[in-house]
Enzyme design. Structure first.
Site, PDB file in Angstrom:
ATOM      1  N   CYS A 271       0.814  -1.222   0.000  1.00 26.97           N
ATOM      2  CA  CYS A 271       0.000   0.000   0.000  1.00 26.97           C
ATOM      3  C   CYS A 271       0.847   1.272   0.000  1.00 26.97           C
ATOM      4  O   CYS A 271       0.625   2.184  -0.809  1.00 26.97           O
ATOM      5  CB  CYS A 271      -0.982  -0.012   1.163  1.00 26.97           C
ATOM      6  SG  CYS A 271      -0.224   0.087   2.811  1.00 26.97           S
ATOM      7  N   HIS A 319      -2.632   1.242   6.947  1.00 30.10           N
ATOM      8  CA  HIS A 319      -2.989   1.163   5.526  1.00 30.10           C
ATOM      9  C   HIS A 319      -3.142   2.571   4.962  1.00 30.10           C
ATOM     10  O   HIS A 319      -3.474   3.513   5.678  1.00 30.10           O
ATOM     11  CB  HIS A 319      -4.289   0.375   5.334  1.00 30.10           C
ATOM     12  CG  HIS A 319      -4.595   0.059   3.900  1.00 30.10           C
ATOM     13  ND1 HIS A 319      -3.836  -0.811   3.154  1.00 30.10           N
ATOM     14  CD2 HIS A 319      -5.560   0.524   3.059  1.00 30.10           C
ATOM     15  CE1 HIS A 319      -4.324  -0.899   1.926  1.00 30.10           C
ATOM     16  NE2 HIS A 319      -5.366  -0.092   1.851  1.00 30.10           N
ATOM     17  N   HIS A 331      -5.717   1.964  -4.326  1.00 28.71           N
ATOM     18  CA  HIS A 331      -4.838   1.406  -3.290  1.00 28.71           C
ATOM     19  C   HIS A 331      -4.444  -0.022  -3.635  1.00 28.71           C
ATOM     20  O   HIS A 331      -5.041  -0.667  -4.499  1.00 28.71           O
ATOM     21  CB  HIS A 331      -5.522   1.466  -1.914  1.00 28.71           C
ATOM     22  CG  HIS A 331      -6.651   0.487  -1.727  1.00 28.71           C
ATOM     23  ND1 HIS A 331      -6.916  -0.130  -0.529  1.00 28.71           N
ATOM     24  CD2 HIS A 331      -7.593   0.013  -2.599  1.00 28.71           C
ATOM     25  CE1 HIS A 331      -7.951  -0.929  -0.653  1.00 28.71           C
ATOM     26  NE2 HIS A 331      -8.393  -0.856  -1.886  1.00 28.71           N
TER      27      HIS A 331
END
Length: 358
Positions: A271, A319, A331
């Site tokens: 990510c 994240h 993402h």
């Protein structure tokens, strides 16, 4: 952008959430229990069991994400420490060369003094044929003494610098070794969590896997709908900066590429690897990990975010996704998934940061 157009795109994002298996955990929504057959005991509720599985998978992948941040942070530190050791090594080599030259000069000065020494100054004055020449020579000797004293001081400083460089290099080497151990430990954590998640998923029957995917989709869709229903997009019409547009263009061009922990492209990403590389491509270096991005980049209100901003998720900032406009992010979700578009509100938002603030 007009309200009508925004509504259409927001609806499209909701549809994406519905047809895409999103990686992040959301609100639990169990499937309705089947009606029991008269005269028979009710079977276990498969929805409730699978919801527990979904929550367990979420926690395993979240733990892997946290360990991935630890791994990436250790790797980033190791790179910095290695570079510092290289620079110190260069200074040590240069310092040794300087020390050698100073020692050669000091040796030559000592030899010259030895050759001119022996008799005390009074005796040399009496024996001199030309007293003025002797006095002139005495002045030169005095100057030579001062020069020698300065040379010895420089020699001492060079020696001290060299010793300090060696100490610094030794300290950096110890840090590097500690960082390598931390990196190895984080890697073991990641591999363990992912292996457990994959084992859990592999034990599911095909129909259970399909139902699990539906639960993930439903949770993401409802979380996104609730976020949009809060009115967060009502006044959100900020345009991307030039660098922000470049970052978004890079990130969206990676859609479909696999997630891989610790990866920064160009074939696979995690990510924060995706977001950091996207901004690097736009000419702005940012921290490597989602946690450091949250700590070190300027925070902006969710209602003021613009395309290119980074949306940080979960309380531990484990994240990150890039806002691309109209309630959506791009993402890299988690192992087993690919870079994709998702609803910005499909996961619990910690906050928003802006790489090119100011």
């Amino acid at each position: 952008m007009g309200t009508g157009k925004r509504g259409l795109i927001a609806t499209a994002v909701a549809v994406v959430c519905a047809v895409t298996v999103l990686a992040a955990p959301g609100t639990a929504f169990a499937s309705p229990e089947p009606s029991p057959t008269p005269g028979a005991s009710a079977p276990p509720a498969p929805g409730r069991d699978l919801e527990a599985v979904r929550e367990q998978l979420d926690e395993l992948y979240r733990a892997a994400a946290r360990a991935t941040d630890e791994y990436n942070a250790a790797e980033e530190k190791a790179d910095r420490q290695s570079a510092e050791i290289v620079e110190l090594a260069k200074k040590i080599v240069a310092g040794k060369e300087r020390l050698k030259k100073l020692k050669d000069r000091a040796g030559a000065a000592a030899a010259a003094q030895y050759r001119g020494g022996g008799l005390p100054p009074e005796a040399r004055l009496v024996l001199s044929d030309d007293p003025q020449e002797f006095l002139d020579g005495t002045g030169l000797v005095r100057q030579g003494h001062h020069a020698t004293k300065g040379l010895l001081g420089e020699l001492t400083r060079a020696q001290e610098d060299l010793e300090q460089y060696a100490e610094d290099a030794s300290a950096q080497w110890k840090k590097l070794e500690a960082g390598r151990k931390a990196k190895a430990a984080a890697q073991k954590k990641i591999e363990k969590q992912i292996a457990q998640a994959e084992k859990l998923e592999s034990e599911l029957r095909e129909e259970e896997q399909e139902r699990l995917a539906e639960l993930e989709q439903e949770a993401a869709r409802k979380a996104q709908a609730a976020w949009l229903g809060s009115g967060v997009l009502d006044e959100l019409d900020a345009k991307a900066s030039e660098q922000g547009r470049k970052a978004v263009k890079y990130a969206t061009a990676q859609i479909g590429k696999p997630y891989q922990w610790g990866a920064e492209g160009p074939k696979t990403y995690d990510c924060s690897g995706l977001t950091s590389q996207a901004w690097t491509s736009a000419g702005r270096g940012i921290p490597r990990t989602s946690q450091e991005q949250w700590k070190r980049l300027r925070r902006v209100d969710v209602r003021e975010m613009r395309p290119g901003d980074l949306v940080i998720y979960f309380e531990d900032a484990s994240h990150v996704g890039m806002y691309i406009g109209d309630g959506a992010i791009v993402h890299a979700p988690r192992p087993g998934r690919t870079v994709t578009i998702a609803g910005a509100g499909s996961m619990p938002i910690l906050g928003v940061v802006r790489p090119d603030a100011g």
